[in-house]
Design a protein around this motif. Structure first.
Motif, short mmCIF file in Angstrom:
data_model
loop_
_atom_site.label_atom_id
_atom_site.label_comp_id
_atom_site.label_asym_id
_atom_site.label_seq_id
_atom_site.Cartn_x
_atom_site.Cartn_y
_atom_site.Cartn_z
N VAL A 46 -2.18 -3.80 -1.23
CA VAL A 46 -1.68 -2.20 -0.97
C VAL A 46 -2.10 -1.15 -2.30
N ALA A 47 -2.35 -1.32 -3.36
CA ALA A 47 -2.56 -0.90 -3.97
C ALA A 47 -4.34 -0.12 -3.90
N LEU A 48 -5.43 -0.61 -3.20
CA LEU A 48 -6.27 -0.20 -2.88
C LEU A 48 -6.01 0.73 -1.35
N SER A 49 -5.33 -0.13 -0.81
CA SER A 49 -5.28 1.30 0.43
C SER A 49 -4.55 2.06 0.21
N HIS A 50 -3.11 2.44 -0.64
CA HIS A 50 -3.09 3.60 -1.36
C HIS A 50 -3.78 4.27 -1.89
N TYR A 51 -4.33 3.82 -2.27
CA TYR A 51 -5.46 4.85 -3.35
C TYR A 51 -6.50 5.35 -2.25
N LEU A 52 -6.93 4.40 -1.47
CA LEU A 52 -8.19 4.83 -0.29
C LEU A 52 -7.36 6.53 0.71
N VAL B 267 0.25 -8.92 12.51
CA VAL B 267 -0.06 -7.28 14.04
C VAL B 267 0.57 -6.53 13.33
N ASN B 268 1.38 -6.70 12.44
CA ASN B 268 2.93 -5.64 11.53
C ASN B 268 2.12 -4.99 10.76
N GLY B 269 1.31 -5.61 10.04
CA GLY B 269 -0.86 -4.76 9.02
C GLY B 269 -1.58 -4.62 9.49
N PHE B 270 -1.59 -5.17 10.85
CA PHE B 270 -3.06 -4.02 11.90
C PHE B 270 -2.15 -2.76 12.28
N GLN B 271 -0.71 -2.97 12.75
CA GLN B 271 -0.20 -1.69 13.11
C GLN B 271 -0.16 -0.59 12.09
N GLU B 272 0.12 -0.85 10.45
CA GLU B 272 0.21 -0.54 9.49
C GLU B 272 -0.83 0.60 9.33
N LEU B 273 -1.85 -0.33 9.19
CA LEU B 273 -3.31 0.07 8.65
C LEU B 273 -4.01 1.33 9.90
N ALA B 274 -3.46 0.74 11.25
CA ALA B 274 -3.85 1.96 12.32
C ALA B 274 -2.98 2.85 11.75
#
Length: 182
Positions: free
Chosen positions: A35-41, A73-80
């Motif tokens: 979560v921290a890395l995704s938020h940073y990106l 599946v929800n994680g994939f959808q959030e990333l996308a």
């Protein structure tokens, strides 16, 4: 981490290394920093910066069967949904904990995939493995932090285990070859 906390500013050094790279770079992070890395990106607009520098960002995500199916599946959808459209996703379908199926639908038939399939550069199917033979051999190899080549070449690896690892490798690498971008 400092004092048990992730310090996002420490990611700055990581991206200086990536920016200077002349070949592929893989960042393998665990759930604790995801979560921290995704938020940073996203907040630092790193995908756009990397693209402007001639780099291509591909995010790999796993979909697992069993109890974690809905979460993955929800994680994939959030990333996308959160990353820019030009960031590709490579989806690894891992049936180790159960079939990747919900209400009779396989992943490719699920709404999450249907909504974001254009972003998916590859679907890599991890073979379904008998947990007592193939699965055990594959798990042992991973636990020992060995590559297929290393495990197969070890003289103390039993012949039939080498055969099973060769079979897993052949199927998995064949599935990986079908991806546009890994």
């Amino acid at each position: 981490m400092e004092d048990g906390e992730i310090r996002p500013s420490n990611f700055d050094v990581l991206f200086d290394i990536i920016a200077a790279a002349q070949s592929d770079v893989v960042i393998d992070n665990g759930a604790s920093s995801f979560v921290a890395l995704s938020h940073y990106l996203i907040s630092q607009q790193v995908p756009a910066r990397l693209k402007n520098m001639g780099h291509e960002l591909v995010i790999h995500t796993a979909i697992t069967g069993g109890q974690a199916l809905a979460d993955t599946v929800n994680g994939f959808q959030e990333l996308a949904g959160q990353f820019p459209e030009d960031v590709l996703l490579c989806v690894w379908l891992n049936p180790y904990w159960g079939k990747i199926e919900y209400e009779g639908k396989e992943f490719e038939q699920m709404r999450a995939y249907q909504n974001h399939h254009a972003r998916v550069s590859g679907l890599v199917r991890i073979p379904s493995l008998n947990k007592d033979t193939f699965g055990r051999d594959f798990s042992d190899m991973l636990r020992a932090r060995l590559t297929f080549a290393e495990a197969i070449a070890m003289p103390d690896t039993p012949i039939i285990v080498r055969q099973r690892l060769t079979m897993i490798q052949r199927e998995l690498f064949g599935n990986m070859a079908n991806a546009r971008v890994l």
